[in-house]
Structure formats: structure tokens, C-alpha cells
Scaffold this motif. Structure first.
Motif, PDB file in Angstrom:
ATOM      1  N   LYS A 170       0.765  -1.184   0.109  1.00 21.80           N
ATOM      2  CA  LYS A 170       0.031  -0.197   0.070  1.00 21.80           C
ATOM      3  C   LYS A 170       0.742   1.302   0.032  1.00 21.80           C
ATOM      4  N   LYS A 171       2.102   1.200  -0.595  1.00 22.05           N
ATOM      5  CA  LYS A 171       2.853   2.255  -0.713  1.00 22.05           C
ATOM      6  C   LYS A 171       3.252   2.431  -2.210  1.00 22.05           C
ATOM      7  N   TYR A 172       2.846   3.678  -2.895  1.00 17.22           N
ATOM      8  CA  TYR A 172       3.264   4.055  -4.030  1.00 17.22           C
ATOM      9  C   TYR A 172       4.091   5.002  -4.347  1.00 17.22           C
ATOM     10  N   THR A 173       5.181   4.796  -5.286  1.00 17.49           N
ATOM     11  CA  THR A 173       6.249   5.888  -5.217  1.00 17.49           C
ATOM     12  C   THR A 173       6.295   6.185  -6.557  1.00 17.49           C
ATOM     13  N   VAL A 174       6.293   7.499  -7.025  1.00 15.07           N
ATOM     14  CA  VAL A 174       6.100   7.879  -8.361  1.00 15.07           C
ATOM     15  C   VAL A 174       7.525   8.766  -8.544  1.00 15.07           C
ATOM     16  N   SER A 175       8.023   8.324  -9.487  1.00 13.20           N
ATOM     17  CA  SER A 175       9.301   9.209 -10.030  1.00 13.20           C
ATOM     18  C   SER A 175       9.673   9.574 -11.185  1.00 13.20           C
ATOM     19  N   ASN A 176       9.370  10.705 -11.471  1.00 14.20           N
ATOM     20  CA  ASN A 176       9.448  11.720 -12.524  1.00 14.20           C
ATOM     21  C   ASN A 176       8.626  11.236 -13.867  1.00 14.20           C
ATOM     22  N   LEU A 177       7.369  11.182 -13.235  1.00 12.63           N
ATOM     23  CA  LEU A 177       6.282  11.094 -14.424  1.00 12.63           C
ATOM     24  C   LEU A 177       6.089  12.238 -14.914  1.00 12.63           C
ATOM     25  N   THR A 178       6.134  12.349 -16.358  1.00 12.43           N
ATOM     26  CA  THR A 178       6.505  13.565 -17.154  1.00 12.43           C
ATOM     27  C   THR A 178       5.637  13.388 -18.517  1.00 12.43           C
ATOM     28  N   ILE A 179       4.687  14.589 -18.531  1.00 15.82           N
ATOM     29  CA  ILE A 179       3.942  14.504 -19.945  1.00 15.82           C
ATOM     30  C   ILE A 179       4.403  16.138 -20.418  1.00 15.82           C
ATOM     31  N   GLU A 180       4.928  16.228 -21.724  1.00 11.15           N
ATOM     32  CA  GLU A 180       5.335  17.407 -22.003  1.00 11.15           C
ATOM     33  C   GLU A 180       5.015  17.571 -23.619  1.00 11.15           C
ATOM     34  N   SER A 181       4.873  19.021 -23.778  1.00 15.08           N
ATOM     35  CA  SER A 181       4.792  19.434 -25.267  1.00 15.08           C
ATOM     36  C   SER A 181       5.553  20.673 -25.510  1.00 15.08           C
ATOM     37  N   GLY A 182       6.601  20.665 -26.001  1.00 13.27           N
ATOM     38  CA  GLY A 182       7.433  21.757 -26.211  1.00 13.27           C
ATOM     39  C   GLY A 182       7.719  22.281 -24.818  1.00 13.27           C
ATOM     40  N   GLU A 183       7.699  23.629 -24.545  1.00 12.84           N
ATOM     41  CA  GLU A 183       7.977  24.172 -23.187  1.00 12.84           C
ATOM     42  C   GLU A 183       6.879  23.847 -22.131  1.00 12.84           C
ATOM     43  N   ARG A 184       5.688  23.146 -22.649  1.00  8.54           N
ATOM     44  CA  ARG A 184       4.677  23.035 -21.601  1.00  8.54           C
ATOM     45  C   ARG A 184       4.915  21.490 -20.951  1.00  8.54           C
ATOM     46  N   HIS A 185       4.571  21.399 -19.719  1.00  7.96           N
ATOM     47  CA  HIS A 185       4.705  20.176 -19.076  1.00  7.96           C
ATOM     48  C   HIS A 185       3.850  20.104 -17.938  1.00  7.96           C
ATOM     49  N   LEU A 186       3.549  18.615 -17.432  1.00  9.26           N
ATOM     50  CA  LEU A 186       3.113  18.303 -16.341  1.00  9.26           C
ATOM     51  C   LEU A 186       4.039  17.177 -15.460  1.00  9.26           C
ATOM     52  N   LYS A 187       4.745  17.413 -14.605  1.00 11.57           N
ATOM     53  CA  LYS A 187       5.508  16.515 -13.875  1.00 11.57           C
ATOM     54  C   LYS A 187       5.021  15.930 -12.527  1.00 11.57           C
ATOM     55  N   VAL A 188       4.993  14.764 -12.224  1.00 14.60           N
ATOM     56  CA  VAL A 188       4.511  14.377 -10.782  1.00 14.60           C
ATOM     57  C   VAL A 188       5.629  13.573 -10.198  1.00 14.60           C
ATOM     58  N   ASN A 189       5.808  13.777  -8.941  1.00 14.13           N
ATOM     59  CA  ASN A 189       6.730  13.049  -8.176  1.00 14.13           C
ATOM     60  C   ASN A 189       6.209  12.767  -6.745  1.00 14.13           C
ATOM     61  N   GLY A 190       6.872  11.657  -6.147  1.00 15.12           N
ATOM     62  CA  GLY A 190       6.274  11.617  -4.777  1.00 15.12           C
ATOM     63  C   GLY A 190       5.509  10.341  -4.272  1.00 15.12           C
ATOM     64  N   THR A 191       5.167  10.309  -3.199  1.00 14.31           N
ATOM     65  CA  THR A 191       4.693   9.013  -2.423  1.00 14.31           C
ATOM     66  C   THR A 191       3.064   9.041  -2.007  1.00 14.31           C
ATOM     67  N   VAL A 192       2.791   7.824  -2.179  1.00 13.79           N
ATOM     68  CA  VAL A 192       1.034   7.828  -1.515  1.00 13.79           C
ATOM     69  C   VAL A 192       1.108   6.589  -0.658  1.00 13.79           C
ATOM     70  N   SER A 193       0.727   6.798   0.240  1.00 16.29           N
ATOM     71  CA  SER A 193       0.689   5.813   1.492  1.00 16.29           C
ATOM     72  C   SER A 193      -0.081   6.174   2.708  1.00 16.29           C
ATOM     73  N   ASP A 194      -0.092   5.124   3.722  1.00 16.27           N
ATOM     74  CA  ASP A 194      -1.017   5.651   4.839  1.00 16.27           C
ATOM     75  C   ASP A 194      -0.293   6.628   5.868  1.00 16.27           C
ATOM     76  N   ASN A 195       0.981   7.110   5.443  1.00 13.29           N
ATOM     77  CA  ASN A 195       1.709   7.999   6.242  1.00 13.29           C
ATOM     78  C   ASN A 195       1.365   9.269   5.842  1.00 13.29           C
ATOM     79  N   LEU A 196       0.790  10.206   6.821  1.00 12.01           N
ATOM     80  CA  LEU A 196       0.307  11.518   6.346  1.00 12.01           C
ATOM     81  C   LEU A 196       1.248  12.448   5.961  1.00 12.01           C
ATOM     82  N   ALA A 197       2.431  12.094   6.166  1.00 12.89           N
ATOM     83  CA  ALA A 197       3.866  12.812   5.791  1.00 12.89           C
ATOM     84  C   ALA A 197       4.144  12.792   4.352  1.00 12.89           C
TER      85      ALA A 197
END
Length: 302
Positions: A170-197
Motif C-alpha cells: 500500500k505504498k506507491y512511489t512515483v518518480s519523474n512521471l512527465t508529460i510534455e509538449s514543447g515548453e509545456r509540461h506536467l511532472k509528478v513525483n512523490g509517494t502515496v501511502s498511509d503515512n500523512l507525511a
């Protein structure tokens, strides 16, 4: 005497005319408008199988589908599966496809879609591979590699760059998930878990706000523009907490041109509402920006 292992070798050709029995026994919400055919064979001595299912027209769980086909087979190296179907909405049809191969602990998958529209085009293919690792006495570990992929939105092609997602207990770690077109982008990093931190962080640059609202199915009001900034989300497995700080260029509200906006937004889980505080600078204005605060409730609670 030693036991003799059974060697199965058979072919089959099945035609399903009605799904009433499946509904009654298994509670499967399926209605057939045309027969479903299932043909194939199993051959134990040769370690071969080939299964082909074709469904011309059906309803499943309130949605209508046509030209569905699923084929599963194997060769001496891997198991292969292919699936295609057309899903119909009120005024549109989207074609969905899946190609997967599995060998040992590695599964390669390509998922494709096409809404078959000349305007408002949404099509693409997502390529991923997943490796499963089971250590005795430990939860299953899954490592997912996102491979280079392309998505077309309207007349713009977006590129999905190589990324990594790790899953364990139940711990999901995302590293450098990136969608981009030219100079535009959406980048996602981080962790999903039961830990509020733990949290996910999305970095946006010139992302069309309408894309984001469509993705979360928020249509209580209509606004558009191009957003840059960061969004944060935590406790996603329970009571989500989320907030964002964005600069929205060419902001429009209900199709009315407003100006540029500095925006702070927060998801209020208890009220199921989005709280927005925006500071708008009108186009060409030299005075201090207008200050507006508004609460917009989501129809479906996101």
C-alpha cells in the motif's frame, strides 16, 4: 506404480446467446444484443493454448459496447493477450485496445485509445512494463517502468517520458512521471501511502486548465487559461488533502475574458468543496489587482 499425469488436448466452440443466467448466478450486469462466440484449444503435450472471444454488441454495467474481441495465446517464450472494443457514450465512440505479453515475472503492456473525432481529438498509447518480485515473508513488490509514449489532445501531441512507479504494501512511489509538449509540461513525483507525511507533488507549466477540470470531472463552473505552479496532495488513500498555488495566464470565467490570475486552491474534504482565492490583474491594468474569493462545489465530490 508411478502416477501418470493427465494430458489434456481438446478444442471448443461455444456460442452464448443470452446472459440471463450470468446475471442471476454471478450478478454480472451484462446484456447481449448479439451472440458471443468463444473458440480455441488447449494442448498439454505441446504446452499450447489459443482462445478467441468475439462479441458483436452488448451492454455492460450501463454502457454500450460493440466489436469486442479478446484473444489469448502462448508461444514457447511468453503468454500473449490482445483486446479491442468500441465503447459508446451519448454522442461519441471511443476505440480501446490492449496488447500484453507476460514472461516469467515481467509483463509488458500497451494501452491505446481513440475517440474518433476530427475536432476535440483524444488519442494515444501508453506503454508500460511491470516486474513482480515476491520475497518470502514480504509483500509483493511491483516495479512499473513507463516507456516513451505519445498522446494527442486536439491538435497537440504530448510526449510521456520514461518514469518509474514502485508499489509495495500500500505504498506507491512515483518518480519523474512527465508529460510534455514543447515548453509545456506536467511532472509528478512523490509517494502515496498511509503515512500523512507522504505526498504527491505536481509541477505544471502552461497547462490548459480545461484539461485538468475534465480529468477530475469538475464542471460546476466553466473557466479556462494556462496554469503554471505546483499542486500538492496527501492522504490519498483515505481523506484526501490537496492544495495548489498557481499563476493562470489568460484566465477566462464562463467564457468571459478576465485577465491573469494568481490562485490559491484547496480541497475541503469535509464539505466536499473546492475553496479558491484568486487575485486577478486585468489585461493592461496598472492598478492593484482585484481580489475575489469563491467556493465552487463539485457535483460528484471528486
Amino acid at each position: 506404480s508411478s502416477a501418470i499425469k493427465a494430458q489434456n488436448h481438446f478444442t471448443f466452440n461455444v456460442k452464448l446467446l443470452d446472459a440471463t443466467l450470468l446475471n442471476q448466478l454471478l450478478n454480472i450486469p451484462l446484456e447481449l444484443h448479439e451472440p458471443v462466440t468463444l473458440v480455441g484449444f488447449f494442448n498439454d503435450p505441446a504446452n499450447k493454448l489459443d482462445i478467441d472471444m468475439i462479441a458483436g454488441s452488448l451492454d455492460y454495467n450501463g454502457s454500450h459496447y460493440e466489436q469486442a474481441r479478446v484473444r489469448c495465446q502462448n508461444n514457447e517464450h511468453a503468454f500473449l493477450a490482445d483486446a479491442n472494443v468500441n465503447k459508446f457514450n451519448k454522442s461519441s465512440m471511443i476505440t480501446l485496445g490492449l496488447h500484453a505479453t507476460a514472461q516469467d515475472d515481467l509483463v509488458n503492456t500497451a494501452v491505446s485509445w481513440n475517440n474518433n473525432k476530427d475536432t476535440g481529438t483524444f488519442l494515444g498509447q501508453l506503454n508500460v512494463d511491470a516486474r513482480f518480485n515476491q520475497i518470502p515473508g514480504m509483500p509483493m513488490q511491483v516495479g512499473i517502468n513507463v516507456q516513451p509514449s505519445d498522446i494527442t489532445l486536439n491538435d497537440t501531441t504530448w510526449h510521456i517520458r520514461p518514469a518509474r512507479v514502485d508499489i509495495q504494501d500500500k505504498k506507491y512511489t512515483v518518480s519523474n512521471l512527465t508529460i510534455e509538449s514543447g515548453e509545456r509540461h506536467l511532472k509528478v513525483n512523490g509517494t502515496v501511502s498511509d503515512n500523512l507525511a507522504d505526498s504527491l507533488v505536481a509541477d505544471l507549466k502552461d497547462i490548459n486548465v480545461e484539461y485538468v477540470l475534465d480529468a477530475v470531472n469538475f464542471h460546476a463552473v466553466r473557466f479556462s487559461g494556462y496554469a503554471s505552479g505546483k499542486a500538492y496532495a496527501s492522504n490519498l488513500l483515505h481523506d484526501m488533502q490537496a492544495d495548489t498555488q498557481l499563476f493562470i495566464k489568460d484566465f477566462r470565467f464562463e467564457d468571459g475574458q478576465m485577465g491573469h490570475m494568481n490562485l490559491y486552491g484547496r480541497w475541503e474534504n469535509e464539505d466536499k468543496a473546492i475553496y479558491v482565492n484568486g487575485h486577478i490583474t486585468e489585461f493592461g491594468a496598472t492598478d492593484a489587482p482585484a481580489d475575489s474569493t469563491q467556493v465552487w462545489r463539485s457535483w460528484n465530490g471528486l
